[in-house]
Design a protein around this motif. Structure first.
Motif, PDB file in Angstrom:
ATOM      1  N   VAL A 101      81.014-116.848 -13.255  1.00  0.00           N
ATOM      2  CA  VAL A 101      79.589-116.516 -13.084  1.00  0.00           C
ATOM      3  C   VAL A 101      79.402-115.606 -11.866  1.00  0.00           C
ATOM      4  O   VAL A 101      78.649-114.627 -11.932  1.00  0.00           O
ATOM      5  CB  VAL A 101      78.723-117.796 -12.978  1.00  0.00           C
ATOM      6  CG1 VAL A 101      77.297-117.461 -12.569  1.00  0.00           C
ATOM      7  CG2 VAL A 101      78.735-118.551 -14.301  1.00  0.00           C
ATOM      8  N   MET A 102      80.111-115.889 -10.787  1.00  0.00           N
ATOM      9  CA  MET A 102      80.014-115.039  -9.594  1.00  0.00           C
ATOM     10  C   MET A 102      80.503-113.619  -9.908  1.00  0.00           C
ATOM     11  O   MET A 102      79.891-112.634  -9.477  1.00  0.00           O
ATOM     12  CB  MET A 102      80.809-115.644  -8.440  1.00  0.00           C
ATOM     13  CG  MET A 102      80.162-116.891  -7.867  1.00  0.00           C
ATOM     14  SD  MET A 102      81.185-117.778  -6.658  1.00  0.00           S
ATOM     15  CE  MET A 102      81.595-116.520  -5.494  1.00  0.00           C
ATOM     16  N   PHE A 108      77.244-107.134 -12.916  1.00  0.00           N
ATOM     17  CA  PHE A 108      76.006-106.718 -13.571  1.00  0.00           C
ATOM     18  C   PHE A 108      74.822-106.619 -12.607  1.00  0.00           C
ATOM     19  O   PHE A 108      73.733-106.239 -13.027  1.00  0.00           O
ATOM     20  CB  PHE A 108      75.661-107.684 -14.709  1.00  0.00           C
ATOM     21  CG  PHE A 108      76.580-107.566 -15.893  1.00  0.00           C
ATOM     22  CD1 PHE A 108      76.358-106.606 -16.871  1.00  0.00           C
ATOM     23  CD2 PHE A 108      77.666-108.408 -16.026  1.00  0.00           C
ATOM     24  CE1 PHE A 108      77.210-106.497 -17.963  1.00  0.00           C
ATOM     25  CE2 PHE A 108      78.519-108.305 -17.111  1.00  0.00           C
ATOM     26  CZ  PHE A 108      78.296-107.345 -18.088  1.00  0.00           C
ATOM     27  N   GLY A 109      74.988-106.982 -11.339  1.00  0.00           N
ATOM     28  CA  GLY A 109      73.902-106.887 -10.371  1.00  0.00           C
ATOM     29  C   GLY A 109      72.761-107.838 -10.677  1.00  0.00           C
ATOM     30  O   GLY A 109      71.590-107.480 -10.553  1.00  0.00           O
ATOM     31  N   ILE A 110      73.109-109.058 -11.067  1.00  0.00           N
ATOM     32  CA  ILE A 110      72.112-110.066 -11.423  1.00  0.00           C
ATOM     33  C   ILE A 110      72.342-111.320 -10.600  1.00  0.00           C
ATOM     34  O   ILE A 110      73.348-111.443  -9.911  1.00  0.00           O
ATOM     35  CB  ILE A 110      72.181-110.435 -12.929  1.00  0.00           C
ATOM     36  CG1 ILE A 110      73.584-110.930 -13.279  1.00  0.00           C
ATOM     37  CG2 ILE A 110      71.755-109.270 -13.792  1.00  0.00           C
ATOM     38  CD1 ILE A 110      73.721-111.562 -14.630  1.00  0.00           C
ATOM     39  N   LEU A 129      72.801-114.309 -21.870  1.00  0.00           N
ATOM     40  CA  LEU A 129      72.073-114.609 -20.637  1.00  0.00           C
ATOM     41  C   LEU A 129      71.989-113.375 -19.743  1.00  0.00           C
ATOM     42  O   LEU A 129      70.934-113.074 -19.179  1.00  0.00           O
ATOM     43  CB  LEU A 129      72.738-115.761 -19.885  1.00  0.00           C
ATOM     44  CG  LEU A 129      72.117-116.122 -18.540  1.00  0.00           C
ATOM     45  CD1 LEU A 129      70.681-116.613 -18.713  1.00  0.00           C
ATOM     46  CD2 LEU A 129      72.952-117.176 -17.829  1.00  0.00           C
ATOM     47  N   ILE A 130      73.074-112.645 -19.632  1.00  0.00           N
ATOM     48  CA  ILE A 130      73.100-111.437 -18.800  1.00  0.00           C
ATOM     49  C   ILE A 130      72.063-110.429 -19.290  1.00  0.00           C
ATOM     50  O   ILE A 130      71.281-109.892 -18.509  1.00  0.00           O
ATOM     51  CB  ILE A 130      74.512-110.812 -18.788  1.00  0.00           C
ATOM     52  CG1 ILE A 130      75.441-111.684 -17.949  1.00  0.00           C
ATOM     53  CG2 ILE A 130      74.485-109.379 -18.283  1.00  0.00           C
ATOM     54  CD1 ILE A 130      76.900-111.378 -18.136  1.00  0.00           C
ATOM     55  N   LEU A 135      66.941-107.693 -18.677  1.00  0.00           N
ATOM     56  CA  LEU A 135      65.643-107.347 -19.254  1.00  0.00           C
ATOM     57  C   LEU A 135      64.516-107.825 -18.357  1.00  0.00           C
ATOM     58  O   LEU A 135      63.567-107.089 -18.077  1.00  0.00           O
ATOM     59  CB  LEU A 135      65.510-107.961 -20.653  1.00  0.00           C
ATOM     60  CG  LEU A 135      64.231-107.647 -21.420  1.00  0.00           C
ATOM     61  CD1 LEU A 135      64.125-106.167 -21.730  1.00  0.00           C
ATOM     62  CD2 LEU A 135      64.187-108.462 -22.695  1.00  0.00           C
ATOM     63  N   LYS A 136      64.610-109.066 -17.864  1.00  0.00           N
ATOM     64  CA  LYS A 136      63.579-109.612 -16.984  1.00  0.00           C
ATOM     65  C   LYS A 136      63.541-108.864 -15.659  1.00  0.00           C
ATOM     66  O   LYS A 136      62.481-108.653 -15.095  1.00  0.00           O
ATOM     67  CB  LYS A 136      63.834-111.095 -16.737  1.00  0.00           C
ATOM     68  CG  LYS A 136      63.520-111.957 -17.929  1.00  0.00           C
ATOM     69  CD  LYS A 136      63.813-113.401 -17.652  1.00  0.00           C
ATOM     70  CE  LYS A 136      63.585-114.257 -18.883  1.00  0.00           C
ATOM     71  NZ  LYS A 136      63.960-115.657 -18.651  1.00  0.00           N
ATOM     72  N   LYS A 137      64.712-108.476 -15.161  1.00  0.00           N
ATOM     73  CA  LYS A 137      64.802-107.748 -13.892  1.00  0.00           C
ATOM     74  C   LYS A 137      64.112-106.385 -13.988  1.00  0.00           C
ATOM     75  O   LYS A 137      63.467-105.955 -13.046  1.00  0.00           O
ATOM     76  CB  LYS A 137      66.277-107.560 -13.521  1.00  0.00           C
ATOM     77  CG  LYS A 137      66.518-106.937 -12.180  1.00  0.00           C
ATOM     78  CD  LYS A 137      68.018-106.850 -11.899  1.00  0.00           C
ATOM     79  CE  LYS A 137      68.300-106.152 -10.596  1.00  0.00           C
ATOM     80  NZ  LYS A 137      69.746-106.058 -10.347  1.00  0.00           N
ATOM     81  N   GLY A 138      64.219-105.750 -15.153  1.00  0.00           N
ATOM     82  CA  GLY A 138      63.620-104.441 -15.353  1.00  0.00           C
ATOM     83  C   GLY A 138      62.119-104.492 -15.620  1.00  0.00           C
ATOM     84  O   GLY A 138      61.438-103.488 -15.536  1.00  0.00           O
TER      85      GLY A 138
END
Length: 139
Positions: A101-102, A108-110, A129-130, A135-138
């Motif tokens: 996960v790390m 991916f910068g998430i 999930l990624i 999508l949410k980040k954008g």
């Protein structure tokens, strides 16, 4: 590829790569989705309230996650890792999963919440999930 599941109480906006088959509009504060098949609308708004859209991650995202998993678990180059691959079957313990996960967060910068990270058991779940987080980040 998008899929429709009946008997769900919520609707989710389809990721951008699935919008060719699902569009969204806002009506009275709730999300409405229209589906078309051969140019005809097959679902009434009443039926939409019991549908849920889910969309698998892009193949390139699954491939990238697979490469990261192989690297984190130091798997041989000839080993097969795909969307259906379970971390536990690949030999990952809980510490390995945290490291995976790390690695995904860095690549991916998430940022993945602990609760979400604990629910990931396959490469496909991680890729889905990624893309959802991106999508949410954008937005």
């Amino acid at each position: 590829m998008a899929s429709i599941t009946a008997s769900s109480l919520s609707l989710r906006t389809a990721p951008p790569h699935c919008r060719q088959i699902a569009g969204t509009s806002k009506l009275s504060g709730s999300r409405m989705v229209s589906f078309s098949y051969q140019g005809r609308n097959n679902f009434s708004s009443r039926r939409l309230q019991s549908l849920r859209i889910s969309c698998a991650a892009k193949p390139e995202t699954v491939e990238k996650v697979s490469r990261i998993v192989k690297k984190q678990l130091a798997l041989p180059d000839d080993s097969t890792v795909n969307g259906e691959s379970k971390f536990s079957t690949l030999g990952a313990d809980s510490l390995d999963t945290v490291e995976i996960v790390m690695g995904l967060e860095e690549e991916f910068g998430i940022s993945v919440e602990e609760e979400s990270a604990q629910s990931i058991t396959t490469v496909q779940e991680a890729a889905d999930l990624i893309e959802d987080l991106i999508l949410k980040k954008g937005a």
